[in-house]
Design a protein around this motif. Sequence first.
Motif, PDB file in Angstrom:
ATOM      1  N   LEU A 165       0.690  -1.126   0.031  1.00  0.00           N
ATOM      2  CA  LEU A 165      -0.018   0.021   0.001  1.00  0.00           C
ATOM      3  C   LEU A 165       0.933   1.306   0.025  1.00  0.00           C
ATOM      4  CD1 LEU A 165      -2.673   1.286   0.284  1.00  0.00           C
ATOM      5  CD2 LEU A 165      -2.464   1.026   2.894  1.00  0.00           C
ATOM      6  N   ARG A 166       0.529   1.996  -0.852  1.00  0.00           N
ATOM      7  CA  ARG A 166       1.453   3.311  -1.038  1.00  0.00           C
ATOM      8  C   ARG A 166       0.344   4.383  -0.894  1.00  0.00           C
ATOM      9  NH1 ARG A 166       5.857   0.996  -1.866  1.00  0.00           N
ATOM     10  NH2 ARG A 166       6.168  -0.502  -3.534  1.00  0.00           N
ATOM     11  N   PRO A 167       0.940   5.636  -0.561  1.00  0.00           N
ATOM     12  CA  PRO A 167       0.141   6.705  -0.459  1.00  0.00           C
ATOM     13  C   PRO A 167      -0.838   7.166  -1.686  1.00  0.00           C
ATOM     14  CG  PRO A 167       2.376   7.437   0.203  1.00  0.00           C
ATOM     15  CD  PRO A 167       2.267   6.117  -0.746  1.00  0.00           C
ATOM     16  N   GLU A 168      -0.500   6.786  -2.776  1.00  0.00           N
ATOM     17  CA  GLU A 168      -1.533   7.092  -3.949  1.00  0.00           C
ATOM     18  C   GLU A 168      -1.845   5.911  -4.664  1.00  0.00           C
ATOM     19  OE1 GLU A 168      -0.268  10.397  -6.284  1.00  0.00           O
ATOM     20  OE2 GLU A 168       0.173  11.708  -4.172  1.00  0.00           O
ATOM     21  N   THR A 169      -1.304   4.784  -4.442  1.00  0.00           N
ATOM     22  CA  THR A 169      -1.657   3.728  -5.212  1.00  0.00           C
ATOM     23  C   THR A 169      -1.811   2.446  -4.359  1.00  0.00           C
ATOM     24  OG1 THR A 169       0.777   3.159  -5.580  1.00  0.00           O
ATOM     25  CG2 THR A 169      -0.618   4.359  -7.292  1.00  0.00           C
ATOM     26  N   VAL A 170      -2.203   1.327  -5.059  1.00  0.00           N
ATOM     27  CA  VAL A 170      -2.266   0.041  -4.232  1.00  0.00           C
ATOM     28  C   VAL A 170      -1.670  -1.073  -5.185  1.00  0.00           C
ATOM     29  CG1 VAL A 170      -3.867  -1.753  -3.331  1.00  0.00           C
ATOM     30  CG2 VAL A 170      -4.248   0.701  -3.263  1.00  0.00           C
ATOM     31  N   ARG A 171      -0.781  -2.015  -4.374  1.00  0.00           N
ATOM     32  CA  ARG A 171      -0.374  -3.054  -5.265  1.00  0.00           C
ATOM     33  C   ARG A 171      -1.225  -4.233  -5.277  1.00  0.00           C
ATOM     34  NH1 ARG A 171       5.715  -4.465  -6.143  1.00  0.00           N
ATOM     35  NH2 ARG A 171       5.655  -2.125  -6.699  1.00  0.00           N
ATOM     36  N   LEU A 172      -1.849  -4.621  -6.138  1.00  0.00           N
ATOM     37  CA  LEU A 172      -2.699  -5.767  -6.313  1.00  0.00           C
ATOM     38  C   LEU A 172      -2.021  -6.814  -7.391  1.00  0.00           C
ATOM     39  CD1 LEU A 172      -5.384  -6.945  -5.461  1.00  0.00           C
ATOM     40  CD2 LEU A 172      -6.347  -5.793  -7.437  1.00  0.00           C
ATOM     41  N   ALA A 173      -2.002  -8.103  -6.891  1.00  0.00           N
ATOM     42  CA  ALA A 173      -1.385  -9.055  -7.428  1.00  0.00           C
ATOM     43  C   ALA A 173       0.160  -8.741  -8.328  1.00  0.00           C
ATOM     44  CB  ALA A 173      -2.230  -9.635  -8.441  1.00  0.00           C
ATOM     45  N   GLY A 174       0.717  -7.834  -7.523  1.00  0.00           N
ATOM     46  CA  GLY A 174       2.206  -7.584  -8.324  1.00  0.00           C
ATOM     47  C   GLY A 174       2.055  -6.256  -9.033  1.00  0.00           C
ATOM     48  N   THR A 175       0.936  -5.781  -9.159  1.00  0.00           N
ATOM     49  CA  THR A 175       0.692  -4.526 -10.027  1.00  0.00           C
ATOM     50  C   THR A 175       0.281  -3.663  -9.313  1.00  0.00           C
ATOM     51  OG1 THR A 175       0.437  -6.163 -11.946  1.00  0.00           O
ATOM     52  CG2 THR A 175      -0.173  -3.835 -12.148  1.00  0.00           C
ATOM     53  N   GLU A 176       0.785  -2.341  -9.416  1.00  0.00           N
ATOM     54  CA  GLU A 176       0.358  -1.023  -8.860  1.00  0.00           C
ATOM     55  C   GLU A 176      -0.847  -0.410  -9.734  1.00  0.00           C
ATOM     56  OE1 GLU A 176       2.820   2.078  -7.307  1.00  0.00           O
ATOM     57  OE2 GLU A 176       4.286   0.502  -6.515  1.00  0.00           O
ATOM     58  N   VAL A 177      -1.955  -0.375  -9.099  1.00  0.00           N
ATOM     59  CA  VAL A 177      -2.992   0.450  -9.708  1.00  0.00           C
ATOM     60  C   VAL A 177      -3.562   1.493  -8.731  1.00  0.00           C
ATOM     61  CG1 VAL A 177      -3.926  -1.912 -10.529  1.00  0.00           C
ATOM     62  CG2 VAL A 177      -4.497  -1.414  -8.326  1.00  0.00           C
ATOM     63  N   SER A 178      -4.432   2.367  -9.505  1.00  0.00           N
ATOM     64  CA  SER A 178      -5.166   3.346  -8.899  1.00  0.00           C
ATOM     65  C   SER A 178      -6.312   2.866  -7.770  1.00  0.00           C
ATOM     66  CB  SER A 178      -5.626   4.659  -9.758  1.00  0.00           C
ATOM     67  OG  SER A 178      -6.637   3.955 -10.479  1.00  0.00           O
ATOM     68  N   ASP A 179      -6.561   3.789  -7.052  1.00  0.00           N
ATOM     69  CA  ASP A 179      -7.996   3.441  -6.229  1.00  0.00           C
ATOM     70  C   ASP A 179      -9.127   3.048  -7.247  1.00  0.00           C
ATOM     71  OD1 ASP A 179      -6.137   3.727  -4.114  1.00  0.00           O
ATOM     72  OD2 ASP A 179      -7.471   5.257  -2.885  1.00  0.00           O
ATOM     73  N   ALA A 180      -9.025   3.890  -8.086  1.00  0.00           N
ATOM     74  CA  ALA A 180     -10.340   3.683  -9.064  1.00  0.00           C
ATOM     75  C   ALA A 180     -10.219   2.260  -9.898  1.00  0.00           C
ATOM     76  CB  ALA A 180     -10.288   4.925 -10.173  1.00  0.00           C
ATOM     77  N   ALA A 181      -9.185   1.812 -10.242  1.00  0.00           N
ATOM     78  CA  ALA A 181      -9.045   0.519 -10.517  1.00  0.00           C
ATOM     79  C   ALA A 181      -9.049  -0.529  -9.672  1.00  0.00           C
ATOM     80  CB  ALA A 181      -7.886   0.405 -11.523  1.00  0.00           C
ATOM     81  N   PHE A 182      -8.607  -0.431  -8.518  1.00  0.00           N
ATOM     82  CA  PHE A 182      -8.525  -1.323  -7.517  1.00  0.00           C
ATOM     83  C   PHE A 182      -9.543  -2.065  -6.999  1.00  0.00           C
ATOM     84  CE2 PHE A 182      -8.284  -2.441  -2.867  1.00  0.00           C
ATOM     85  CZ  PHE A 182      -7.377  -3.336  -2.848  1.00  0.00           C
ATOM     86  N   GLU A 183     -10.703  -1.690  -6.540  1.00  0.00           N
ATOM     87  CA  GLU A 183     -11.870  -2.048  -6.260  1.00  0.00           C
ATOM     88  C   GLU A 183     -12.628  -3.296  -7.433  1.00  0.00           C
ATOM     89  OE1 GLU A 183     -16.303  -1.707  -4.400  1.00  0.00           O
ATOM     90  OE2 GLU A 183     -15.137   0.156  -4.550  1.00  0.00           O
ATOM     91  N   GLN A 184     -12.520  -2.663  -8.609  1.00  0.00           N
ATOM     92  CA  GLN A 184     -13.025  -3.507  -9.901  1.00  0.00           C
ATOM     93  C   GLN A 184     -12.222  -4.819 -10.005  1.00  0.00           C
ATOM     94  OE1 GLN A 184     -12.968  -1.187 -13.198  1.00  0.00           O
ATOM     95  NE2 GLN A 184     -13.745  -2.945 -14.611  1.00  0.00           N
ATOM     96  N   ARG A 185     -10.843  -4.661  -9.910  1.00  0.00           N
ATOM     97  CA  ARG A 185      -9.966  -5.712  -9.983  1.00  0.00           C
ATOM     98  C   ARG A 185      -9.778  -6.688  -9.068  1.00  0.00           C
ATOM     99  NH1 ARG A 185      -4.532  -3.543 -13.075  1.00  0.00           N
ATOM    100  NH2 ARG A 185      -5.163  -2.658 -14.667  1.00  0.00           N
TER     101      ARG A 185
END
Length: 76
Positions: free
Chosen positions: A1-21
Amino acid sequence: LRPETVRLAGTEVSDAAFEQRLRALLAEDKDRRIIVRPGDDVDMQRTIAVLDLIAAAGATNISLSNPSSAAGGRQP
């Protein structure tokens, strides 16, 4: 977890894409374990906001990890 992004399954994504993925991953395995490991520069408010996104996506197997202890670093 970063201040502006989230790493999901090894890939950094924005909060907007995070919940969908995350929803797509949970559709494959509803019991998937989600580990939240905030970076040292991430405040509690940001961590809770991401935990809320994870819960909204339907995750129920959620763990919060201390990044320092996970890396064998300093203990509080």
